[in-house]
Write an enzyme that holds these catalytic residues in place. Structure first.
Site, mmCIF file in Angstrom:
data_model
loop_
_atom_site.group_PDB
_atom_site.id
_atom_site.type_symbol
_atom_site.label_atom_id
_atom_site.label_comp_id
_atom_site.label_asym_id
_atom_site.label_seq_id
_atom_site.Cartn_x
_atom_site.Cartn_y
_atom_site.Cartn_z
ATOM 1 N N GLY A 51 28.684 12.584 -19.153
ATOM 2 C CA GLY A 51 29.570 11.795 -19.999
ATOM 3 C C GLY A 51 30.428 10.781 -19.293
ATOM 4 O O GLY A 51 30.682 9.705 -19.814
ATOM 5 N N ASP A 110 39.114 17.446 -24.583
ATOM 6 C CA ASP A 110 39.009 17.947 -25.953
ATOM 7 C C ASP A 110 39.669 19.323 -26.010
ATOM 8 O O ASP A 110 40.892 19.410 -26.035
ATOM 9 C CB ASP A 110 37.520 17.981 -26.314
ATOM 10 C CG ASP A 110 37.232 18.208 -27.783
ATOM 11 O OD1 ASP A 110 38.127 18.640 -28.516
ATOM 12 O OD2 ASP A 110 36.089 17.968 -28.207
ATOM 13 N N LYS A 138 41.857 13.989 -26.825
ATOM 14 C CA LYS A 138 41.867 14.447 -28.221
ATOM 15 C C LYS A 138 42.777 15.673 -28.291
ATOM 16 O O LYS A 138 42.322 16.816 -28.343
ATOM 17 C CB LYS A 138 40.443 14.782 -28.661
ATOM 18 C CG LYS A 138 40.285 14.944 -30.157
ATOM 19 C CD LYS A 138 38.910 15.452 -30.543
ATOM 20 C CE LYS A 138 37.793 14.490 -30.282
ATOM 21 N NZ LYS A 138 36.487 14.983 -30.803
ATOM 22 N N PHE A 159 34.483 12.923 -34.119
ATOM 23 C CA PHE A 159 33.398 13.036 -33.147
ATOM 24 C C PHE A 159 32.981 11.635 -32.714
ATOM 25 O O PHE A 159 32.477 10.856 -33.521
ATOM 26 C CB PHE A 159 32.197 13.813 -33.701
ATOM 27 C CG PHE A 159 31.229 14.154 -32.616
ATOM 28 C CD1 PHE A 159 31.453 15.242 -31.792
ATOM 29 C CD2 PHE A 159 30.128 13.350 -32.387
ATOM 30 C CE1 PHE A 159 30.582 15.535 -30.755
ATOM 31 C CE2 PHE A 159 29.251 13.644 -31.358
ATOM 32 C CZ PHE A 159 29.477 14.735 -30.536
ATOM 33 N N VAL A 160 33.210 11.323 -31.433
ATOM 34 C CA VAL A 160 32.978 9.975 -30.931
ATOM 35 C C VAL A 160 31.779 9.913 -29.998
ATOM 36 O O VAL A 160 31.451 10.878 -29.310
ATOM 37 C CB VAL A 160 34.235 9.421 -30.220
ATOM 38 C CG1 VAL A 160 35.363 9.202 -31.217
ATOM 39 C CG2 VAL A 160 34.696 10.332 -29.096
ATOM 40 N N ASP A 166 28.050 11.250 -25.842
ATOM 41 C CA ASP A 166 26.773 11.394 -26.533
ATOM 42 C C ASP A 166 26.837 12.351 -27.701
ATOM 43 O O ASP A 166 27.807 13.082 -27.886
ATOM 44 C CB ASP A 166 25.721 11.917 -25.549
ATOM 45 C CG ASP A 166 25.905 13.397 -25.262
ATOM 46 O OD1 ASP A 166 24.958 14.176 -25.502
ATOM 47 O OD2 ASP A 166 26.987 13.806 -24.797
ATOM 48 N N ARG A 172 24.764 7.267 -25.510
ATOM 49 C CA ARG A 172 25.589 7.031 -24.315
ATOM 50 C C ARG A 172 25.634 5.547 -23.944
ATOM 51 O O ARG A 172 26.597 5.078 -23.368
ATOM 52 C CB ARG A 172 25.040 7.811 -23.117
ATOM 53 C CG ARG A 172 25.202 9.304 -23.215
ATOM 54 C CD ARG A 172 24.826 9.977 -21.894
ATOM 55 N NE ARG A 172 24.662 11.402 -22.014
ATOM 56 C CZ ARG A 172 25.635 12.300 -21.986
ATOM 57 N NH1 ARG A 172 26.877 11.892 -21.870
ATOM 58 N NH2 ARG A 172 25.384 13.584 -22.087
#
Length: 191
Positions: A51, A110, A138, A159-160, A166, A172
């Site tokens: 990520g 997160d 977040k 949800f990004v 991804d 991505r």
């Protein structure tokens, strides 16, 4: 004459949170913040992949310090939009970081479980210092007590995807960060 609404960059996006330009500006700002922290000194960057790959690469281009780069691979989402609960180290570090200044970079903070897992792993290797930098925070989903030292953007509980983030290893490559349409947030047949 009415204003025309600009369509999302990708048809699977419900909305765009941050454009490519906004991302570039903030990454540049984070580069300046790192210069204030480290001066001209050397430090080691540890990127949590996959990520954080794009964010790490762009951030490295904004600093002129001597840096070493290593990566750690963690798995926590699989093909879901919620963490599986327990992040797993898939591939660990290769560089010796004892007595070195370390900057840990992740795409999103997160639940906090991944960042906590990796910071604990890094601390056991006795770095001279450890700081954390995340592109997105977040806060509404935090499950463990951890905060990042540097944050690109705070975001709502959506949800990004895009810019390294991804869903089931897709999206991505989007140049922006956007919210995945809710109807697409189920594990796909191709996962």
């Amino acid at each position: 004459m009415s204003a025309r609404k600009t369509p999302p960059v990708h048809p699977d996006l419900e909305s765009v949170l941050f454009t490519e330009m906004q991302l570039k500006r903030r990454v540049r700002g984070l580069g300046r913040e790192l210069k204030e922290i480290y001066g001209a000194g050397e430090f080691t960057i540890i990127s949590i992949i996959n990520g954080a790959v794009m964010f790490t690469a762009d951030l490295m281009r904004e600093i002129d310090n001597p840096v070493r780069l290593d990566c750690v691979r963690i798995s926590s989402y699989g093909t879901k939009t919620k963490s599986t609960g327990v992040p797993q180290v898939v591939a660990s570090l290769t560089l010796d970081i004892a007595n070195r200044h370390v900057l840990l970079i992740d795409d999103i903070l997160d639940t906090g479980k991944t960042l906590l897992l990796v910071t604990n792993l890094v601390r056991k290797l006795n770095p001279a210092s450890l700081r954390t930098c995340v592109l997105l925070d977040k806060q509404g989903r935090r499950e463990v007590p951890i905060e990042a030292d540097l944050v690109g953007f705070k975001i709502p509980d959506k949800f990004v995807i895009g810019y390294g983030l991804d869903f089931a290893e897709r999206y991505r490559n989007l140049p922006c960060i956007g919210v995945l349409k809710p109807q697409l947030q189920n594990p796909p047949a191709w996962a």
